[in-house]
Enzyme design. Structure first.
Site, PDB file in Angstrom:
ATOM      1  N   SER A 194     -98.979  65.216 -29.181  1.00 16.46           N
ATOM      2  CA  SER A 194     -97.732  64.903 -28.467  1.00 16.46           C
ATOM      3  C   SER A 194     -97.027  66.113 -27.880  1.00 16.46           C
ATOM      4  O   SER A 194     -96.040  65.936 -27.144  1.00 16.46           O
ATOM      5  CB  SER A 194     -96.764  64.168 -29.398  1.00 16.46           C
ATOM      6  N   LYS A 216     -96.252  66.281 -24.122  1.00 16.82           N
ATOM      7  CA  LYS A 216     -95.003  65.824 -23.505  1.00 16.82           C
ATOM      8  C   LYS A 216     -94.165  66.993 -22.993  1.00 16.82           C
ATOM      9  O   LYS A 216     -93.335  66.809 -22.084  1.00 16.82           O
ATOM     10  CB  LYS A 216     -94.206  64.992 -24.507  1.00 16.82           C
ATOM     11  N   SER A 262     -90.394  61.044 -29.445  1.00 20.21           N
ATOM     12  CA  SER A 262     -91.792  61.260 -29.058  1.00 20.21           C
ATOM     13  C   SER A 262     -92.369  59.942 -28.532  1.00 20.21           C
ATOM     14  O   SER A 262     -93.448  59.487 -28.925  1.00 20.21           O
ATOM     15  CB  SER A 262     -92.626  61.762 -30.242  1.00 20.21           C
TER      16      SER A 262
END
Length: 690
Positions: A339, A342, A520
């Site tokens: 993640s 991102k 997230s």
């Protein structure tokens, strides 16, 4: 105004007129109404008791305020001392030059009743002595401080307490004698002389001014109390009490609310100010703090970064103030970022789009006036919560009910069918490298990437961990149709320039990105990558979003050697990013103000990073003793996949120096790997490391 209740024995008994009836006995008793009351008198020269008739007051000639008294002739009385119970200090008597006219003597007080004890201190100095049913013995005088000249306009008739309200017969006006003081005379600057106000039953002190001759004082007749002045004083007192009562009542909340007074609790507080746009801005670090040395930092990190729980670790630490690399471990090696992907997507959006950009969702009229078409604009954050209830997941999100209300008003409630236009997004709804379970119905972290849905496709708008719906766009269309009492009519493409029946907009880009990073949120990240593609004129798809993200970052001057991305969320296990790229983007965002032109654009990226032990995906971390020092100090973006743990963000050390870090662990256990990364970041905070 409602009268206040007073117990019966405390009710004041003011005379109803100015006639004195106190000397009259009740009818049918001895003496009748006109009988004269005889009272025992004070002892005279030989210590004997004499009797004195209380004079009658003729209604036509006297009043309760200013009685006219007929004085009977009395034999001369030897000189007696000045009464010691006077409220004033004794004054030397003035001897008359000629024989005195008949005098009036004072009544000898009768012993008071044990149940009626007077309180002489309750009366103001110089005020009239209140009448009693029976004259009461006066207490011994107390030492009094020297008094100033009494005010000339002091009121003579004051309200009395209940036990003082019995009306006594008026006493005869005393005739000046050797046993009495001369009446004070007021001398004006023009040397004109005026008698001072008379008192009833108590002698007033003489003013400190020049004393008039005794003969003039003796000859001066006693003036009558001025009825007009007394009436004015009493009237003024009543008015003041009335105004005070009204003011007290007006101050009560119920009364002030009912009357609409300005100070009422429910009074309008003025117009509500129009909302003003607020941009949250984080300032750069303190450049005056002492930076850690490379050797000191290496020594501090040797133990934590060598933990076996980290598997294969790469990473770097950068001084945000200078951009200098303070610690590095294979940071140029691309690894699966999970993640932390991102970070690249949000950075590209902030660099290429206006921070106030909002995503629109519309309902337009179809070819048939009774048909409405939901045109998806790419906003998955619409909330199904009622108007007035903000979404806890996406603060500031648009409401489905708002959109429905606009459509009802514009169409007059004549919509019979609702269709869906999702033509904005292209290609598959899942990306290369995703696990098939990532978009399966009932999972908690992803929904099919579609350009419209409510609450991110969750079946509970208040829970981030709620299961996702298999087809959230169709579910939203059905919901809107039900609210419009219409039927859902499948998918279509809206006519160009169709009449808009309703439109709502998402939160601005900076806030959209904040929610994305805090949670997230995988779906929001992939939707945002498509928005970057649309802003750059590309295709709104996984491929188009990834390509647009890379192009924006390269054009901004970032070295993306070895970087490969297939989505915006980081769910793809085929994404490759190095710790060096992550740290360079964060270092620009954290640089001092004005040092780098890209910093102002990227600063909101730091605001969205979760806080260790406080918010987002770091809220439940940093509870172990080994990492507790980082609580509240570490801000970072997490990344987790099977065998992958990453953490990238910023932290202040003990000298207040801002440090940027990027840590990527491969081949580590999820729980142990996370805990080991947290220890490394907490060590950076504890480090002075000079």
């Amino acid at each position: 105004m409602k009268e206040r209740y007073v117990p019966e024995n405390d009710v004041p008994s003011w005379p109803s007129d100015d006639k004195d009836t106190s000397s009259a006995e009740p009818k049918g008793t001895k003496g009748g109404a006109e009988a004269t009351v005889w009272l025992p008198m004070s002892g005279l020269a030989n210590g004997k008791t004499e009797e004195l008739a209380v004079p009658k007051v003729t209604p036509e000639s006297g009043s309760w305020f200013s009685p006219v008294v007929e004085v009977e002739d009395e034999p001369d009385v030897p000189e007696t001392p000045t009464p010691q119970w006077s409220a004033f200090a004794p004054v030397t008597p003035v001897e008359p030059e000629e024989p005195e006219a008949p005098k009036t003597v004072f009544v000898q007080p009768v012993q008071p009743r044990q149940t009626d004890k007077p309180d002489w201190d309750q009366f103001d100095r110089g005020a009239a002595t209140p009448a009693r049913e029976h004259e009461m013995a006066r207490p011994e005088p107390r030492p009094e401080p020297p008094l100033q000249e009494p005010p000339q306009n002091q009121p003579q008739n004051l309200p009395r307490r209940p036990e003082q309200n019995r009306v006594e017969p008026p006493r005869p006006a005393p005739v000046p004698s050797a046993t009495m003081h001369a009446r004070p005379v007021r001398i004006e600057p023009t040397e004109e002389r005026f008698d001072s106000e008379a008192t009833v039953g108590i002698q007033r002190p003489e003013p400190p001014s020049e004393e008039p001759p005794a003969a003039e004082a003796a000859a001066a007749p006693a003036p009558k109390p001025k009825r007009k002045r007394n009436v004015l004083l009493i009237t003024s007192l009543v008015v003041v009490l009335l105004l005070a009562g009204m003011g007290g009542a007006a101050a009560m909340p119920k009364v002030s609310n009912r009357l609409g007074l300005p100070w009422a609790p429910n009074a309008p507080k003025g117009d509500i100010p129009k909302p003003a746009g607020v941009t949250r801005v984080l300032h750069g670090p303190d450049i005056n703090g002492v930076a850690p040395s490379k050797s000191g930092l290496a020594a501090a990190l040797a133990g934590p970064t060598g933990s076996a729980d980290l598997g294969t670790l790469t990473g770097t630490v950068v001084d945000a103030s200078t951009g200098d690399v303070l610690w590095d471990k294979n940071s140029g090696t691309p690894l699966t970022p999970a993640s932390t992907t991102k970070i690249l997507v949000v950075a590209a959006a902030l660099l290429s789009m206006d921070h106030g950009t909002q995503i629109s969702t519309k309902v337009v009229q179809g070819a048939d006036p009774g048909t409405a078409i939901l045109v998806a604009g790419g906003d998955p954050s619409l909330t199904s919560l009622p108007l007035g209830t903000d979404s806890p997941l996406y603060p500031g999100a648009a409401h489905v009910d708002d959109l429905v209300a606009q459509v009802k008003k514009a169409s007059g409630g004549k919509i019979t069918k609702v269709q869906l236009d999702i033509s904005l997004f292209k290609g598959p709804t899942s990306a290369k490298g995703w696990d098939p379970e990532d978009t399966a119905a009932g999972n908690t972290y992803m929904a099919p990437v579609l350009p419209v849905m409510a609450d991110g496709g969750r079946n509970d708008p208040k829970s981030d961990h709620a299961p996702r719906i298999a087809n959230p766009a169709a579910a939203l269309t059905q919901k809107i149709a039900g609210k419009l009492e219409a039927q859902a009519g499948g998918t279509t493409t809206a006519p160009k320039d169709a009449k808009v029946l309703g439109e709502v907009k998402s939160q601005p880009l900076a806030e959209f990105a904040n929610s994305l990073l805090q949670l997230s949120d995988n779906l929001m990240a992939d939707v945002l990558a498509r928005q970057i593609a649309l802003a750059k004129g590309g295709e709104a798809s996984f491929v188009g979003g990834a390509a647009a993200t890379m192009d924006v970052l390269k054009q901004a001057g970032f070295d993306l050697t070895g970087v490969q991305i297939n989505d915006g969320s980081g769910l793809s296990d085929q994404n490759k990013i190095s710790a060096k790229v992550l740290s360079e983007i964060l270092a620009v965002a954290a640089a001092p103000d004005g040092k780098d032109p890209r910093t102002a654009k990227l600063r909101p990226l730091l605001a969205g990073l979760p806080v260790a032990g406080g918010s987002g995906t770091l809220e439940k971390r940093y509870g172990d003793p080994a990492s507790a020092a980082g609580r509240g100090w570490v801000r970072g973006k997490t990344g987790t996949l099977s065998g992958v743990n990453t953490l990238a963000g910023v932290v202040l050390d003990t000298d207040g120096r801002m440090l940027v870090f990027a840590l990527m662990s491969s081949g580590s256990d999820q729980n142990k790997g996370r805990a080991a990364l947290d220890v490394v970041a907490a060590t950076l905070h504890k480090c002075g490391c000079r």
